[in-house]
Design an enzyme around this catalytic site. Structure first.
Site, PDB file in Angstrom:
ATOM      1  N   LYS A 145       1.056  26.683 -29.429  1.00  0.00           N
ATOM      2  CA  LYS A 145       1.139  25.729 -28.324  1.00  0.00           C
ATOM      3  C   LYS A 145      -0.213  25.640 -27.624  1.00  0.00           C
ATOM      4  CE  LYS A 145       2.956  29.283 -25.217  1.00  0.00           C
ATOM      5  NZ  LYS A 145       4.058  29.678 -24.323  1.00  0.00           N
TER       6      LYS A 145
ATOM      7  N   TYR B   7     -27.642  25.148  -7.144  1.00  0.00           N
ATOM      8  CA  TYR B   7     -27.093  24.789  -5.844  1.00  0.00           C
ATOM      9  C   TYR B   7     -27.046  25.982  -4.895  1.00  0.00           C
ATOM     10  CZ  TYR B   7     -25.601  20.428  -8.021  1.00  0.00           C
ATOM     11  OH  TYR B   7     -25.571  19.219  -8.673  1.00  0.00           O
TER      12      TYR B   7
END
Length: 380
Positions: free
Chosen positions: A50, A274
């Site tokens: 899955k 940043y």
């Protein structure tokens, strides 16, 4: 020499996930050998693929799994099962989760088994049989303590009896799921409830060749006496441990790599990325790679991970951004285009498990994240 197979989309990038199909095959064969050595009647292998095979790519990995001896596939939705069928996967497929009633017809048309656990499922299957004259293939999901989905243990006997007598159903299996195999008290309670539910019908179930299964990855190693007919391999196929504090003797299948796109010198006292959370204490050679948190490398790992470059360990510096990550390569002879190994056998420092511990999560989540937009390259 390695052979490479690439996916058909998103290949115009210098960052990629590398899937080692040799390691996948060897892991499955090791699990099979372990079961044959430790059980009297070895169970068949059920591969849970899955979530696109936990991020590894179900369509590309499925043929290797079948060739390695897998007899069953487990998926999360009918759509995942249909995709396998469209790619010529013909072994039995079970939807482990709950399927909507209106999608049962597509399950019938695509030879896919669904999990059932309530009266509404029975009614929907009965109505479909009247309309199509075709039986829905089903497996009964028993809830013995996971408390997600499933028929409760105290109601299981009557439900199993009803399913066995239903002419409009094709019963293929009965299963449950354990919440914590390492918790012996909880496990013993769950296995007791499971056994009590199936015991009255054991003879009939055997006669009909109904598959009984309950063990997941952790259970295969800890509780192999309860293998029954199938064992569900999940995270262990990919060479990762299902346990909190111990490893398994299997090889990781997934790697994460990128080529250097830029090299420059960060001057002493200058910051990078940043917020300038990293300030250079000396002139620092910096390499940038084109992978970021949009690719599944969590921003919270900033300043905490290492990689391998030309056989040497390099430290990540500055904040991980959406599309780019920077490394200190001051001590490495390198050039633009050289490969940085964030995850893989060449990286002796970091693994998906070490990342998971830093993020207070599990390896399952991180492998699934890495499929976001990176191309996958398959090697043998």
């Amino acid at each position: 020499m390695k052979n490479y197979r690439g996916t058909s989309v998103n290949k115009n990038r210098d960052g990629w996930v590398e899937i080692n199909l040799d390691n996948l095959e060897n892991n499955v064969l090791k699990i099979k050998e372990y079961l044959h050595s430790n059980t009297t009647n070895p169970p068949e292998l059920f591969a849970v693929i899955k979530a696109d095979a936990y991020g590894h790519g179900s369509i590309m990995c499925a043929p290797t799994l079948v060739a390695s001896g897998v007899k069953y596939f487990g998926v999360a939705s009918i759509d995942e099962g249909i995709e396998l069928r469209q790619n010529k996967i013909d072994i039995p497929i079970l939807v482990l989760g709950a399927s909507p009633y209106w999608a049962f017809e597509n399950a019938i048309k695509n030879d896919i088994q669904v999990s059932i656990f309530n009266e509404e499922h029975l009614l929907a299957a009965q109505q479909l049989y009247k309309r199509l004259n075709k039986k829905l293939q089903v497996q009964i999901k028993l809830d013995t303590g996971m408390n997600r989905i499933g028929i409760e243990a105290q109601s299981a006997n009557s439900f199993i009896k009803k399913v066995l007598s239903a002419s409009y159903l094709d019963l293929k299996g009965i299963f449950t799921h354990f919440a914590d195999v390492e918790n012996k008290t909880l496990f013993n309670r769950q296995i007791k409830e499971f056994k009590q539910a199936i015991e009255p019908y054991k003879e009939e179930l055997n006669k009909r060749k109904v598959k009984i299964h309950c063990l997941n990855s952790a259970g295969i190693f800890l509780e192999h006496e309860y293998c029954y007919d199938l064992v569900r391999m999940g995270i262990i196929m990919w060479g990762l441990s299902p346990f909190c504090d111990k490893e398994v003797d299997l090889a990781p299948v997934m790697g994460l790599k990128a080529r250097i796109t830029n090299i420059h010198t960060l001057k002493k006292g200058d910051g990078i990325s940043y917020g300038h959370c990293f300030i250079a204490s000396k002139d620092t050679k910096v390499a940038t790679i084109p992978i970021g948190y949009a690719d599944g490398v969590a921003r919270a790992l900033s300043g905490q991970i290492s990689a391998s470059l030309n056989g040497q360990t390099i430290k990540q510096i500055g904040r991980i951004t959406m599309d780019q990550i920077m490394f200190d390569v001051s001590d490495v002879d390198c050039s633009i285009g050289d490969i940085v190994v964030l995850l893989g056998e060449e990286n002796k420092t970091d693994t998906i498990d070490t990342w998971a511990k830093k993020l207070n999560t599990i390896n399952y989540e991180l492998t699934c994240r890495l499929k976001m937009r990176l191309p996958r390259i398959y090697i043998r």
